[in-house]
Design a protein around this motif. Structure first.
Motif, PDB file in Angstrom:
ATOM      1  N   GLN A 183       0.840  -1.202   0.000  1.00  0.00           N
ATOM      2  CA  GLN A 183       0.000   0.000   0.000  1.00  0.00           C
ATOM      3  C   GLN A 183       0.875   1.253   0.000  1.00  0.00           C
ATOM      4  N   ASN A 184       1.925   1.241   0.792  1.00  0.00           N
ATOM      5  CA  ASN A 184       2.830   2.397   0.845  1.00  0.00           C
ATOM      6  C   ASN A 184       3.526   2.622  -0.492  1.00  0.00           C
ATOM      7  N   ILE A 185       3.965   1.547  -1.107  1.00  0.00           N
ATOM      8  CA  ILE A 185       4.625   1.649  -2.415  1.00  0.00           C
ATOM      9  C   ILE A 185       3.643   2.192  -3.450  1.00  0.00           C
ATOM     10  N   LEU A 186       2.440   1.652  -3.461  1.00  0.00           N
ATOM     11  CA  LEU A 186       1.419   2.094  -4.400  1.00  0.00           C
ATOM     12  C   LEU A 186       1.065   3.564  -4.165  1.00  0.00           C
ATOM     13  N   ARG A 187       0.949   3.942  -2.935  1.00  0.00           N
ATOM     14  CA  ARG A 187       0.627   5.327  -2.576  1.00  0.00           C
ATOM     15  C   ARG A 187       1.700   6.286  -3.126  1.00  0.00           C
ATOM     16  N   GLU A 188       2.945   5.927  -2.990  1.00  0.00           N
ATOM     17  CA  GLU A 188       4.022   6.774  -3.500  1.00  0.00           C
ATOM     18  C   GLU A 188       3.984   6.862  -5.027  1.00  0.00           C
ATOM     19  N   ARG A 189       3.698   5.751  -5.684  1.00  0.00           N
ATOM     20  CA  ARG A 189       3.576   5.768  -7.153  1.00  0.00           C
ATOM     21  C   ARG A 189       2.423   6.665  -7.592  1.00  0.00           C
ATOM     22  N   ILE A 190       1.311   6.573  -6.884  1.00  0.00           N
ATOM     23  CA  ILE A 190       0.149   7.392  -7.226  1.00  0.00           C
ATOM     24  C   ILE A 190       0.487   8.874  -7.074  1.00  0.00           C
ATOM     25  N   LYS A 191       1.145   9.211  -5.988  1.00  0.00           N
ATOM     26  CA  LYS A 191       1.527  10.609  -5.778  1.00  0.00           C
ATOM     27  C   LYS A 191       2.452  11.100  -6.884  1.00  0.00           C
ATOM     28  N   ARG A 192       3.369  10.251  -7.306  1.00  0.00           N
ATOM     29  CA  ARG A 192       4.307  10.616  -8.375  1.00  0.00           C
ATOM     30  C   ARG A 192       3.560  10.832  -9.694  1.00  0.00           C
ATOM     31  N   VAL A 193       2.625   9.936 -10.007  1.00  0.00           N
ATOM     32  CA  VAL A 193       1.854  10.071 -11.250  1.00  0.00           C
ATOM     33  C   VAL A 193       0.962  11.310 -11.188  1.00  0.00           C
ATOM     34  N   GLU A 194       0.404  11.583 -10.021  1.00  0.00           N
ATOM     35  CA  GLU A 194      -0.431  12.771  -9.880  1.00  0.00           C
ATOM     36  C   GLU A 194       0.401  14.042 -10.082  1.00  0.00           C
ATOM     37  N   ARG A 195       1.589  14.090  -9.500  1.00  0.00           N
ATOM     38  CA  ARG A 195       2.471  15.252  -9.694  1.00  0.00           C
ATOM     39  C   ARG A 195       2.834  15.404 -11.170  1.00  0.00           C
ATOM     40  N   THR A 196       3.115  14.290 -11.816  1.00  0.00           N
ATOM     41  CA  THR A 196       3.460  14.332 -13.243  1.00  0.00           C
ATOM     42  C   THR A 196       2.297  14.871 -14.063  1.00  0.00           C
ATOM     43  N   PHE A 197       1.079  14.429 -13.725  1.00  0.00           N
ATOM     44  CA  PHE A 197      -0.099  14.915 -14.438  1.00  0.00           C
ATOM     45  C   PHE A 197      -0.269  16.418 -14.232  1.00  0.00           C
ATOM     46  N   LEU A 198      -0.127  16.864 -13.000  1.00  0.00           N
ATOM     47  CA  LEU A 198      -0.281  18.291 -12.723  1.00  0.00           C
ATOM     48  C   LEU A 198       0.795  19.113 -13.430  1.00  0.00           C
ATOM     49  N   ASP A 199       2.016  18.599 -13.491  1.00  0.00           N
ATOM     50  CA  ASP A 199       3.089  19.275 -14.231  1.00  0.00           C
ATOM     51  C   ASP A 199       2.759  19.342 -15.723  1.00  0.00           C
ATOM     52  N   LEU A 200       2.258  18.236 -16.254  1.00  0.00           N
ATOM     53  CA  LEU A 200       1.887  18.191 -17.671  1.00  0.00           C
ATOM     54  C   LEU A 200       0.802  19.219 -17.964  1.00  0.00           C
ATOM     55  N   LYS A 201      -0.215  19.243 -17.154  1.00  0.00           N
ATOM     56  CA  LYS A 201      -1.325  20.168 -17.378  1.00  0.00           C
ATOM     57  C   LYS A 201      -0.851  21.616 -17.241  1.00  0.00           C
ATOM     58  N   CYS A 202      -0.028  21.875 -16.252  1.00  0.00           N
ATOM     59  CA  CYS A 202       0.516  23.214 -16.054  1.00  0.00           C
ATOM     60  C   CYS A 202       1.373  23.633 -17.249  1.00  0.00           C
ATOM     61  N   ASN A 203       2.248  22.749 -17.705  1.00  0.00           N
ATOM     62  CA  ASN A 203       3.088  23.048 -18.868  1.00  0.00           C
ATOM     63  C   ASN A 203       2.249  23.285 -20.111  1.00  0.00           C
ATOM     64  N   PHE A 204       1.211  22.470 -20.272  1.00  0.00           N
ATOM     65  CA  PHE A 204       0.314  22.617 -21.416  1.00  0.00           C
ATOM     66  C   PHE A 204      -0.362  23.988 -21.390  1.00  0.00           C
ATOM     67  N   LEU A 205      -0.931  24.340 -20.244  1.00  0.00           N
ATOM     68  CA  LEU A 205      -1.639  25.618 -20.149  1.00  0.00           C
ATOM     69  C   LEU A 205      -0.676  26.804 -20.263  1.00  0.00           C
ATOM     70  N   ASN A 206       0.508  26.680 -19.707  1.00  0.00           N
ATOM     71  CA  ASN A 206       1.507  27.748 -19.861  1.00  0.00           C
ATOM     72  C   ASN A 206       1.924  27.900 -21.306  1.00  0.00           C
ATOM     73  N   TYR A 207       2.088  26.785 -22.007  1.00  0.00           N
ATOM     74  CA  TYR A 207       2.455  26.852 -23.415  1.00  0.00           C
ATOM     75  C   TYR A 207       1.355  27.536 -24.217  1.00  0.00           C
ATOM     76  N   LEU A 208       0.112  27.161 -23.956  1.00  0.00           N
ATOM     77  CA  LEU A 208      -0.989  27.798 -24.672  1.00  0.00           C
ATOM     78  C   LEU A 208      -1.040  29.294 -24.388  1.00  0.00           C
ATOM     79  N   ALA A 209      -0.778  29.660 -23.142  1.00  0.00           N
ATOM     80  CA  ALA A 209      -0.793  31.082 -22.784  1.00  0.00           C
ATOM     81  C   ALA A 209       0.299  31.863 -23.512  1.00  0.00           C
ATOM     82  N   THR A 210       1.424  31.237 -23.750  1.00  0.00           N
ATOM     83  CA  THR A 210       2.520  31.956 -24.411  1.00  0.00           C
ATOM     84  C   THR A 210       2.313  32.101 -25.919  1.00  0.00           C
ATOM     85  N   ILE A 211       1.558  31.190 -26.510  1.00  0.00           N
ATOM     86  CA  ILE A 211       1.387  31.271 -27.966  1.00  0.00           C
ATOM     87  C   ILE A 211       0.131  32.047 -28.369  1.00  0.00           C
ATOM     88  N   MET A 212      -0.743  32.288 -27.430  1.00  0.00           N
ATOM     89  CA  MET A 212      -2.008  32.973 -27.783  1.00  0.00           C
ATOM     90  C   MET A 212      -1.947  34.433 -27.470  1.00  0.00           C
TER      91      MET A 212
END
Length: 128
Positions: A99-128
């Motif tokens: 459970q602890n291992i899975l929890r850490e993986r989930i947190k890592r994937v969630e951070r990666t998703f949030l980084d991806l979404k943030c980068n995506f929205l920042n990129y869109l903001a810079t080109i528009m």
């Protein structure tokens, strides 16, 4: 292991599963939005094409990670259910450790998703 703890782990996993499901539904929307903004690859400049290609690759990677994680969550739920049914305690630390291992993986994937979404929205903001 106390069944109350196993039950809490199962509820935690259900919540994580819901979160991953919601986030994974956002990725096709982001991809669609990217395709709407950049419909024709032939017209894009080299830098733009590289950025769009990178974002798409990151989205695909994120989707794969989420699919794997959902599968691992289902396996953990099965393991926890088996421990609850068996009422034996020979490997009491196994569910907690996994459970602890899975929890850490989930947190890592969630951070990666949030980084991806943030980068995506920042990129869109810079080109528009």
């Amino acid at each position: 292991m106390d069944n109350r703890i196993l039950d809490l782990f199962m509820k935690e996993n259900d919540a994580w599963d819901d979160m991953i499901t919601r986030q994974s539904r956002e990725i096709p929307t982001l991809e669609r939005r990217l395709s709407e903004i950049f419909p024709d690859r032939k017209v894009m400049g080299r830098d733009t094409l590289a950025n769009v290609t990178f974002l798409r690759a990151e989205m695909q990677s994120q989707e794969r990670q989420m699919v794997e994680l959902k599968s691992d969550l289902a396996a953990q739920q099965s393991l926890l259910a088996n421990f609850m049914r068996s009422n034996t305690d020979p490997l009491a630390l196994q569910p907690e450790n996994s459970q602890n291992i899975l929890r850490e993986r989930i947190k890592r994937v969630e951070r990666t998703f949030l980084d991806l979404k943030c980068n995506f929205l920042n990129y869109l903001a810079t080109i528009m």
